[in-house]
Scaffold this motif. Structure first.
Motif, PDB file in Angstrom:
ATOM      1  N   HIS A 180       2.768 -10.657 -12.839  1.00  0.00           N
ATOM      2  CA  HIS A 180       2.366 -10.778 -11.447  1.00  0.00           C
ATOM      3  C   HIS A 180       1.152  -9.893 -11.189  1.00  0.00           C
ATOM      4  N   ARG A 181       0.363 -10.248 -10.182  1.00  0.00           N
ATOM      5  CA  ARG A 181      -0.825  -9.476  -9.848  1.00  0.00           C
ATOM      6  C   ARG A 181      -0.483  -8.026  -9.557  1.00  0.00           C
ATOM      7  N   ARG A 182       0.699  -7.777  -8.977  1.00  0.00           N
ATOM      8  CA  ARG A 182       1.053  -6.398  -8.641  1.00  0.00           C
ATOM      9  C   ARG A 182       1.154  -5.511  -9.890  1.00  0.00           C
ATOM     10  N   VAL A 183       1.420  -6.117 -11.056  1.00  0.00           N
ATOM     11  CA  VAL A 183       1.414  -5.336 -12.295  1.00  0.00           C
ATOM     12  C   VAL A 183       0.013  -4.807 -12.570  1.00  0.00           C
ATOM     13  N   TYR A 184      -0.960  -5.664 -12.448  1.00  0.00           N
ATOM     14  CA  TYR A 184      -2.353  -5.266 -12.678  1.00  0.00           C
ATOM     15  C   TYR A 184      -2.779  -4.212 -11.666  1.00  0.00           C
ATOM     16  N   GLU A 185      -2.362  -4.417 -10.413  1.00  0.00           N
ATOM     17  CA  GLU A 185      -2.732  -3.450  -9.375  1.00  0.00           C
ATOM     18  C   GLU A 185      -2.080  -2.101  -9.611  1.00  0.00           C
ATOM     19  N   ARG A 186      -0.881  -2.111 -10.233  1.00  0.00           N
ATOM     20  CA  ARG A 186      -0.166  -0.859 -10.474  1.00  0.00           C
ATOM     21  C   ARG A 186      -0.571  -0.214 -11.800  1.00  0.00           C
ATOM     22  N   ASP A 200       0.320  -0.916 -25.808  1.00  0.00           N
ATOM     23  CA  ASP A 200       0.086   0.147 -24.829  1.00  0.00           C
ATOM     24  C   ASP A 200       0.296  -0.369 -23.401  1.00  0.00           C
ATOM     25  N   TYR A 201      -0.217  -1.576 -23.133  1.00  0.00           N
ATOM     26  CA  TYR A 201      -0.097  -2.120 -21.773  1.00  0.00           C
ATOM     27  C   TYR A 201       1.367  -2.409 -21.440  1.00  0.00           C
ATOM     28  N   ALA A 202       2.130  -2.887 -22.434  1.00  0.00           N
ATOM     29  CA  ALA A 202       3.547  -3.165 -22.183  1.00  0.00           C
ATOM     30  C   ALA A 202       4.306  -1.877 -21.885  1.00  0.00           C
ATOM     31  N   LEU A 203       4.019  -0.788 -22.627  1.00  0.00           N
ATOM     32  CA  LEU A 203       4.674   0.488 -22.368  1.00  0.00           C
ATOM     33  C   LEU A 203       4.307   1.018 -20.991  1.00  0.00           C
ATOM     34  N   ARG A 204       3.047   0.888 -20.620  1.00  0.00           N
ATOM     35  CA  ARG A 204       2.610   1.343 -19.291  1.00  0.00           C
ATOM     36  C   ARG A 204       3.275   0.531 -18.191  1.00  0.00           C
ATOM     37  N   THR A 205       3.449  -0.759 -18.453  1.00  0.00           N
ATOM     38  CA  THR A 205       4.101  -1.622 -17.457  1.00  0.00           C
ATOM     39  C   THR A 205       5.554  -1.204 -17.247  1.00  0.00           C
ATOM     40  N   LEU A 206       6.264  -0.944 -18.333  1.00  0.00           N
ATOM     41  CA  LEU A 206       7.654  -0.496 -18.223  1.00  0.00           C
ATOM     42  C   LEU A 206       7.741   0.859 -17.524  1.00  0.00           C
ATOM     43  N   LEU A 207       6.849   1.780 -17.922  1.00  0.00           N
ATOM     44  CA  LEU A 207       6.884   3.118 -17.344  1.00  0.00           C
ATOM     45  C   LEU A 207       6.558   3.095 -15.854  1.00  0.00           C
ATOM     46  N   ALA A 252       5.483  11.352 -22.101  1.00  0.00           N
ATOM     47  CA  ALA A 252       5.714  10.490 -20.941  1.00  0.00           C
ATOM     48  C   ALA A 252       7.025   9.729 -21.041  1.00  0.00           C
ATOM     49  N   LEU A 253       7.507   9.514 -22.269  1.00  0.00           N
ATOM     50  CA  LEU A 253       8.724   8.731 -22.468  1.00  0.00           C
ATOM     51  C   LEU A 253      10.002   9.555 -22.291  1.00  0.00           C
ATOM     52  N   SER A 254       9.878  10.862 -22.336  1.00  0.00           N
ATOM     53  CA  SER A 254      11.080  11.706 -22.307  1.00  0.00           C
ATOM     54  C   SER A 254      12.020  11.401 -21.141  1.00  0.00           C
ATOM     55  N   PRO A 255      11.518  11.071 -19.931  1.00  0.00           N
ATOM     56  CA  PRO A 255      12.466  10.795 -18.833  1.00  0.00           C
ATOM     57  C   PRO A 255      13.290   9.522 -19.037  1.00  0.00           C
ATOM     58  N   VAL A 256      12.812   8.577 -19.848  1.00  0.00           N
ATOM     59  CA  VAL A 256      13.511   7.294 -19.981  1.00  0.00           C
ATOM     60  C   VAL A 256      14.272   7.170 -21.298  1.00  0.00           C
ATOM     61  N   LEU A 257      14.154   8.172 -22.149  1.00  0.00           N
ATOM     62  CA  LEU A 257      14.787   8.075 -23.466  1.00  0.00           C
ATOM     63  C   LEU A 257      16.275   8.403 -23.376  1.00  0.00           C
TER      64      LEU A 257
END
Length: 429
Positions: A180-186, A200-207, A252-257
């Motif tokens: 969705h466009r909101r992914v690009y905006e975020r 990298d983009y997929a990890l940033r999207t999840l984070l 950056a991943l430590s909070p979600v691990l």
């Protein structure tokens, strides 16, 4: 070649670089979509082949399509081309398709419906692996297929996008990006990474907290594996970039691990380590093969040279053997010659002795001859003297005979001689 509406539900971003062989199939798969409301943004990243000509001729066959075609003057790379397409996109949803891949005709319809009914931000699907001729390639890529099947099974078991994505890039390619466009905006633009800008983009999207889904059983993307894939140009460099990305992401991943996500990350790091070793060994093997390809002709030349040399040596040996026979014969000849010379020298010595003896004898004979000649000369002088004396005596005798006294004496003696003769005759009688 630009026709754009004020609104499009989906914006398709299609980056192109040196894919003249496949770009028409990619565009045709976009045109074949059952979902009608979308625009297509094609960006040729300074292709060196006929890609741009193929793009132009293909787009002209569908003038009703919302086209936006651009061509770079210099090659900027895939992330830059995709980012430009994102900036130009007008749709609520953005879908990326690389110029060597193809979509199933129902892909956009399926993903738009799923995104709107479930409120999803990002969706990827299963992929069908194709070869350069668009034939199924799974049986030719057993290791790759086993790795991807493992990721799909992991997602099916855990239903945790984080855990699966940390185990490996299950999205495979930016051609599998629908968001969705909101992914690009975020999230913003793609990072300038050569090999793992999609990961990298997929990890940033999840984070960023976006809702992501993976349709593990629906092969709505035809992913082409061929010799010119970017990920295959330098495998070691791609693995290194992937490992650097993960290591850089750790804080950056430590909070979600959690335990299973750490397990997935551990599995991937171990796989990357193993791949590094395998690729390194493959690179070393390739280097050795390259060296072997260089050395084999040299070895063949060396073997040919050795064979020629051995043949030459055999010929020389044969010649030498013949020459040794000649040498033995010549040595016999020399021995015979030396014996002959010795014999000749002995004979010459004998002859010299004979010559010296004969010379001495000749000298003696010469002396004899000289003595004889002297004796003859002396004899001739004596004879001449005798002859002169005889002639003198004869002359004197003749003179005496002719003298009166001699005649007178003869006359006186003749009677006496006659008496003597008669007396001797009487006596003998």
């Amino acid at each position: 070649m630009k026709r754009r509406h004020a609104y499009s539900k989906v914006s398709v971003v299609l980056p192109v670089y040196n894919h003249a062989r496949w770009v028409k199939q990619a565009i045709d798969s976009v045109l074949a979509q059952s979902f009608p409301a979308f625009e297509c943004i094609i960006i040729d990243d300074a292709s060196q082949d006929a890609s741009w000509e193929v793009i132009q001729s293909t787009c002209q066959t569908a003038p009703e399509m919302r086209w936006h075609c651009l061509r770079h003057g210099a090659n900027l790379g895939a992330p830059a081309s995709i980012n430009q397409g994102l900036q130009l996109a007008q749709g609520d949803y953005i879908a990326i398709l690389n110029s060597d891949d193809v979509w199933d005709a129902e892909r956009l319809q399926r993903l738009v419906t799923l995104a709107e009914t479930q409120g999803l931000d990002f969706i990827s699907t299963d992929v069908a692996v194709l070869d350069a001729d668009s034939n199924p390639k799974e049986q030719d890529e057993p290791h790759w297929v086993a790795w991807f099947e493992g990721l799909k099974q992991d997602y099916a078991d855990r239903q945790d996008f984080w855990a699966t994505l940390l185990r490996g890039n299950c999205l495979i390619t930016t051609s599998n990006f629908f968001f969705h466009r909101r992914v690009y905006e975020r999230v913003g633009q793609f990072a300038e990474l050569r090999y793992v800008h999609d990961y990298d983009y997929a990890l940033r999207t999840l984070l960023a907290g976006c809702r992501m889904a993976f349709l593990a059983g629906e092969k709505l993307l035809g992913y082409r594996l061929h010799g010119a894939n970017t990920i295959r140009e330098k495998p070691l460099a791609a693995i290194e970039e992937n490992m650097q990305l993960l290591l850089g992401w750790l804080p950056a991943l430590s909070p979600v691990l959690d335990e299973q996500r750490l397990f997935g990350l551990e599995r991937q790091l171990k796989d990357l380590y193993r791949y590094t070793r395998e690729e390194w060994l493959t690179a070393v093997h390739g280097h050795l093969q390259a060296r072997e390809r260089e050395l084999l002709p040299l070895i063949a030349d060396r073997e040919r040279w050795i064979t020629e040399r051995d043949h030459w040596i055999a010929e020389r040996d044969q010649i030498i053997a013949g020459q040794q026979g000649l040498l033995a014969q010549q040595q016999q000849w020399l021995a015979d010659r030396d014996q002959w010379i010795t014999d000749r020298d002995g004979w010459l010595a004998e002859r010299d002795g004979v010559i010296r003896l004969q010379t001495e004898q000749l000298e003696q004979h010469a002396r004899w001859v000289a003595d004889r000649d002297q004796w003859i000369s002396d004899r001739d002088g004596w004879l001449a003297e005798r002859d002169a004396l005889i002639r003198q005596l004869q002359q004197q005798r003749q003179e005496l005979l002719d003298s009166r006294a001699f005649r007178f004496g003869q006359a006186l003696l003749n009677p006496l001689r006659w008496c003597r003769q008669r007396f001797m005759e009487v006596s003998h009688a």
